[in-house]
Design a protein around this motif. Structure first.
Motif, mmCIF file in Angstrom:
data_model
loop_
_atom_site.group_PDB
_atom_site.id
_atom_site.type_symbol
_atom_site.label_atom_id
_atom_site.label_comp_id
_atom_site.label_asym_id
_atom_site.label_seq_id
_atom_site.Cartn_x
_atom_site.Cartn_y
_atom_site.Cartn_z
ATOM 1 N N GLY A 97 -0.525 35.932 16.246
ATOM 2 C CA GLY A 97 -0.638 34.602 15.364
ATOM 3 C C GLY A 97 -0.814 33.470 16.096
ATOM 4 O O GLY A 97 -0.610 33.351 17.307
ATOM 5 N N ILE A 98 -1.356 32.435 15.429
ATOM 6 C CA ILE A 98 -1.592 31.071 16.097
ATOM 7 C C ILE A 98 -1.031 30.134 15.039
ATOM 8 O O ILE A 98 -1.107 30.338 13.849
ATOM 9 C CB ILE A 98 -3.101 30.680 16.210
ATOM 10 N N VAL A 99 -0.074 29.322 15.492
ATOM 11 C CA VAL A 99 0.426 28.235 14.695
ATOM 12 C C VAL A 99 0.379 26.770 15.195
ATOM 13 O O VAL A 99 0.145 26.784 16.335
ATOM 14 C CB VAL A 99 2.392 28.565 14.607
ATOM 15 N N THR A 100 -0.150 26.003 14.346
ATOM 16 C CA THR A 100 -0.668 24.744 14.567
ATOM 17 C C THR A 100 0.552 23.943 14.018
ATOM 18 O O THR A 100 0.371 24.026 12.711
ATOM 19 C CB THR A 100 -1.951 24.526 14.189
ATOM 20 N N ILE A 101 1.175 22.907 14.731
ATOM 21 C CA ILE A 101 2.082 22.186 13.930
ATOM 22 C C ILE A 101 1.730 20.723 14.063
ATOM 23 O O ILE A 101 1.171 19.969 15.217
ATOM 24 C CB ILE A 101 3.605 22.084 14.754
ATOM 25 N N THR A 102 1.512 20.126 12.796
ATOM 26 C CA THR A 102 1.227 18.505 12.796
ATOM 27 C C THR A 102 2.455 17.682 12.192
ATOM 28 O O THR A 102 3.437 18.465 11.660
ATOM 29 C CB THR A 102 -0.134 18.430 12.007
ATOM 30 N N PRO A 103 2.498 16.645 12.149
ATOM 31 C CA PRO A 103 3.622 15.700 11.600
ATOM 32 C C PRO A 103 3.856 16.129 9.980
ATOM 33 O O PRO A 103 4.771 16.032 9.522
ATOM 34 C CB PRO A 103 3.443 14.430 11.683
ATOM 35 N N GLU A 104 2.796 16.426 9.378
ATOM 36 C CA GLU A 104 2.628 16.780 7.902
ATOM 37 C C GLU A 104 2.833 18.078 7.727
ATOM 38 O O GLU A 104 3.571 18.361 6.542
ATOM 39 C CB GLU A 104 1.264 16.150 7.176
ATOM 40 N N GLN A 105 2.605 19.038 8.345
ATOM 41 C CA GLN A 105 2.383 20.661 7.886
ATOM 42 C C GLN A 105 2.405 21.512 8.922
ATOM 43 O O GLN A 105 2.275 21.081 10.424
ATOM 44 C CB GLN A 105 1.199 21.046 6.962
ATOM 45 N N SER A 106 2.472 22.698 8.915
ATOM 46 C CA SER A 106 2.133 23.857 9.838
ATOM 47 C C SER A 106 1.022 24.638 9.141
ATOM 48 O O SER A 106 0.900 24.963 8.010
ATOM 49 C CB SER A 106 3.446 24.834 10.043
ATOM 50 N N ASN A 107 0.249 24.928 10.130
ATOM 51 C CA ASN A 107 -1.107 25.775 9.835
ATOM 52 C C ASN A 107 -0.907 27.241 10.650
ATOM 53 O O ASN A 107 -0.716 27.239 11.693
ATOM 54 C CB ASN A 107 -2.310 25.244 10.064
ATOM 55 N N ILE A 108 -1.168 28.419 9.690
ATOM 56 C CA ILE A 108 -0.810 29.586 10.676
ATOM 57 C C ILE A 108 -1.881 30.648 10.275
ATOM 58 O O ILE A 108 -2.517 30.479 9.061
ATOM 59 C CB ILE A 108 0.484 30.195 9.831
ATOM 60 N N GLU A 109 -2.301 31.381 11.250
ATOM 61 C CA GLU A 109 -3.376 32.486 11.017
ATOM 62 C C GLU A 109 -3.073 33.548 11.795
ATOM 63 O O GLU A 109 -2.245 33.604 12.823
ATOM 64 C CB GLU A 109 -4.536 31.971 11.538
ATOM 65 N N GLN A 110 -3.390 34.770 11.215
ATOM 66 C CA GLN A 110 -3.258 35.944 12.022
ATOM 67 C C GLN A 110 -4.657 36.299 12.739
ATOM 68 O O GLN A 110 -5.680 35.977 12.165
ATOM 69 C CB GLN A 110 -2.983 37.189 10.977
ATOM 70 N N VAL A 111 -4.544 36.616 14.093
ATOM 71 C CA VAL A 111 -5.839 36.934 14.781
ATOM 72 C C VAL A 111 -5.921 38.361 14.853
ATOM 73 O O VAL A 111 -4.880 38.859 15.450
ATOM 74 C CB VAL A 111 -5.902 36.062 15.949
ATOM 75 N N ARG A 112 -6.997 39.136 14.597
ATOM 76 C CA ARG A 112 -7.096 40.633 14.903
ATOM 77 C C ARG A 112 -8.329 40.579 15.832
ATOM 78 O O ARG A 112 -9.354 40.170 15.792
ATOM 79 C CB ARG A 112 -7.493 41.083 13.550
ATOM 80 N N VAL A 113 -8.168 41.239 16.905
ATOM 81 C CA VAL A 113 -9.062 41.512 18.152
ATOM 82 C C VAL A 113 -8.989 43.169 18.303
ATOM 83 O O VAL A 113 -8.099 43.864 18.532
ATOM 84 C CB VAL A 113 -8.319 41.136 19.270
ATOM 85 N N ALA A 114 -10.215 43.578 18.488
ATOM 86 C CA ALA A 114 -10.509 44.876 18.785
ATOM 87 C C ALA A 114 -10.363 45.215 20.199
ATOM 88 O O ALA A 114 -10.628 44.407 21.156
ATOM 89 C CB ALA A 114 -12.023 45.037 18.355
ATOM 90 N N TYR A 115 -9.715 46.458 20.479
ATOM 91 C CA TYR A 115 -9.958 46.903 21.918
ATOM 92 C C TYR A 115 -9.859 48.589 21.726
ATOM 93 O O TYR A 115 -9.682 49.044 20.761
ATOM 94 C CB TYR A 115 -8.573 46.293 22.432
ATOM 95 N N ASP A 116 -10.147 48.824 22.989
ATOM 96 C CA ASP A 116 -10.213 50.192 23.173
ATOM 97 C C ASP A 116 -8.624 50.994 23.620
ATOM 98 O O ASP A 116 -8.299 50.598 24.635
ATOM 99 C CB ASP A 116 -11.166 50.721 24.379
ATOM 100 N N ASN A 117 -8.337 51.590 22.568
ATOM 101 C CA ASN A 117 -6.914 52.107 22.503
ATOM 102 C C ASN A 117 -6.977 53.647 23.071
ATOM 103 O O ASN A 117 -5.808 54.527 23.042
ATOM 104 C CB ASN A 117 -6.352 52.255 21.048
ATOM 105 N N THR A 118 -8.208 54.295 23.688
ATOM 106 C CA THR A 118 -8.078 55.421 24.064
ATOM 107 C C THR A 118 -6.974 55.777 25.102
ATOM 108 O O THR A 118 -6.317 56.721 25.190
ATOM 109 C CB THR A 118 -9.495 55.830 24.524
ATOM 110 N N ARG A 119 -7.063 54.971 26.234
ATOM 111 C CA ARG A 119 -5.972 55.110 27.169
ATOM 112 C C ARG A 119 -4.628 55.229 26.651
ATOM 113 O O ARG A 119 -3.751 56.058 27.210
ATOM 114 C CB ARG A 119 -6.334 54.013 28.327
#
Length: 244
Positions: free
Chosen positions: A200-222
């Motif tokens: 997740g990424i959280v951005t805090i300003t004096p007025e509010q918080s903005n939040i997003e989930q980040v999805r990243v592909a990776y090779d999970n074979t190992r």
């Protein structure tokens, strides 16, 4: 103020590497908060701990697996609710855990609080009632998992007072707003049923918080192949419940 939230790495070195690479690539993230369950279930215990402890921009707190494994190391009572699932597995992790990480794991706090630009932020692995925050892991301090909804979050964290509550534990995205409180669980870094990782990424300003989930592909074979190669105890349950 912009910071990243990671949680439930669960001994997955490849997923954590990809998350940290993506965070560093952005160049505008001030800090990283790690919400627990660094180890357990996955098999890259020392590698993951090395990556977390080598950086000076990460604050970590304890998850239930972290504390259960350390109860094995410390020869203190092991939680009854995990005995039929992870007892043998946690002993295997403990046997392979480098002693240089004992102090780090033993001193992880249960929560953190921040005051950022007038916004109060609480980080906790999952709800622990205030009266139970000092309970040992065998006393089963974490509350039972509830279904994701704004109303359930309000009830679950009723004794917590913060503008933003960050948590993990059940590996499921939560992003709810109830009255004046934002509840956010970005999902698990290490345990997903597909070759991707999340944070997740959280951005805090004096007025509010903005939040997003980040999805990243990776090779999970190992990561997946490593369970058989290393003959990790409990791998049938782990694959059924968390990976495939």
């Amino acid at each position: 103020m912009k910071f990243a939230v990671i949680t439930d790495i669960h001994g997955n070195m490849d997923a954590l590497s990809e998350v940290l690479r993506d965070i560093d690539r952005r160049g505008d993230i001030d800090y990283i908060y790690n919400l627990g369950d660094v180890i357990g279930i996955g098999h890259n215990t020392n590698e993951v701990l090395g990556m977390i402890t080598s950086r000076n921009d990460i604050t970590s707190i304890a998850g239930n697996h972290d504390k259960a494994i350390m109860s094995v190391i410390n020869n203190t009572p092991y939680p009854e609710d995990l005995k039929d699932k992870f007892y043998e597995h946690h002993h295997w992790v403990a046997e392979h855990l480098n002693p240089q990480y004992y102090e780090f794991l033993n001193t992880l706090p249960r929560e953190f609080t921040l005051d950022l630009l007038g916004q109060s932020v609480l980080g906790i692995h999952y709800e622990i009632e205030n009266a139970k925050l000092e309970d040992t892991i065998d006393q089963i301090p974490f509350s039972p998992i509830v279904e994701p909804s704004a109303e359930h979050m309000k009830t679950l964290f009723a004794d917590k007072d913060a503008d933003v509550i960050l948590f993990g534990h059940n590996h499921t995205l939560h992003h709810f707003i109830n009255e004046d409180t934002v509840y956010f669980n970005p999902g698990s870094v290490g345990l997903n049923r597909a070759p991707y990782t999340v944070y997740g990424i959280v951005t805090i300003t004096p007025e509010q918080s903005n939040i997003e989930q980040v999805r990243v592909a990776y090779d999970n074979t190992r990561f997946i192949d490593g369970f058989e190669v290393k003959e990790v105890p409990g791998r049938a349950l782990i694959f059924d419940k968390f990976i495939q």
